[in-house]
Design an enzyme around this catalytic site. Structure first.
Site, PDB file in Angstrom:
ATOM      1  N   LYS A  78       1.004  15.803   0.260  1.00 24.73           N
ATOM      2  CA  LYS A  78      -0.216  14.991   0.198  1.00 24.73           C
ATOM      3  C   LYS A  78      -1.373  15.673   0.926  1.00 24.73           C
ATOM      4  O   LYS A  78      -2.489  15.757   0.403  1.00 24.73           O
ATOM      5  CB  LYS A  78       0.017  13.606   0.803  1.00 24.73           C
ATOM      6  N   HIS A  98      -1.636   4.222  -1.348  1.00 25.51           N
ATOM      7  CA  HIS A  98      -2.288   3.388  -2.355  1.00 25.51           C
ATOM      8  C   HIS A  98      -1.978   3.896  -3.763  1.00 25.51           C
ATOM      9  O   HIS A  98      -1.636   3.112  -4.664  1.00 25.51           O
ATOM     10  CB  HIS A  98      -3.803   3.370  -2.131  1.00 25.51           C
TER      11      HIS A  98
END
Length: 229
Positions: free
Chosen positions: A138, A158
């Site tokens: 990420k 999210h």
């Protein structure tokens, strides 16, 4: 039985393009922000982990104001770095990580710059960043997307949650595996918008707890909603 019928009768997931179209009507278009130097973006992304944008921005500015350059940060003690970034939270974890990354870059290249990653192929740049201390997919993807403009999709909490609820990935798909699965689905030219729109939706409506389903423009494709219908 009710749960199984809901899943079996659910419509096919929206395509990433159709999904972005719906969210664009709610939240407006996504505009590319000004790109930081690659190393700046890496440090800023580490500071943003597990905290708010406001806190991480404050910590980044304090580092930039308190140290001459990244070389000064590299030479500083972990305690001094931790004090500078305290507003970002988890400073006792982030400070040694930042110092180790700067040491790693310096040892490899003799200077503190990652601008060469702009010209590297996406996969090679990802592999390079993920070999750094404490840098996962990420963080690496955020650096390549926002600093280098590469179509590499970061999957944060999210994006992972909304994608799962919409059936783009299976319910038990890990965040790490989701990077690969979503990369296959999202067109390169939509990577930035897909990432930002899902974060907007995840923060404002499709929250982890108490999602505002009645206000959700994606409710008709949400597997969680359909299991309760």
């Amino acid at each position: 039985m009710k749960r199984h019928r809901a899943w079996e009768n659910s419509p096919r997931p929206l395509s990433p393009r159709a999904l972005c179209r719906r969210l664009r009507k709610c939240y407006g278009p996504v505009r590319a922000r000004q790109r930081r130097p690659v190393l700046d973006q890496l440090i800023a992304t580490i500071l943003s982990q597990h905290t708010s944008d406001r806190n991480s921005h404050a910590a980044f500015e304090r580092v930039r104001d308190g140290f001459r350059d990244w070389e000064a940060v590299r030479q500083a003690s972990v305690n001094r770095i931790a004090t500078a970034i305290r507003s970002a939270g988890l400073s006792n974890q982030k400070a040694p990580r930042i110092k180790a990354i700067l040491e790693d870059i310096h040892q490899r290249h003799g200077s503190l710059s990652l601008e060469f990653l702009r010209d590297w192929p996406d996969e090679e740049a990802m592999e390079y960043l993920c070999r750094m201390p404490g840098v996962g997919p990420k963080t690496a993807a955020c650096v390549l997307l926002f600093a280098c403009g590469k179509p590499v999709l970061p999957v944060d909490t999210h994006v992972h949650r909304v994608s799962r609820r919409l059936g783009l990935i299976e319910a038990r798909t890990s965040a790490e595996k989701a990077h690969t699965e979503l990369a296959r689905q999202v067109p390169r030219e939509l990577v930035l918008e897909f990432h930002v729109q899902l974060i907007r939706h995840g923060r404002q409506v499709c929250r982890a707890r108490n999602p505002i389903c009645d206000a959700c423009v994606l409710r008709d494709r949400c597997l969680d909603w359909l299991t309760r219908a």
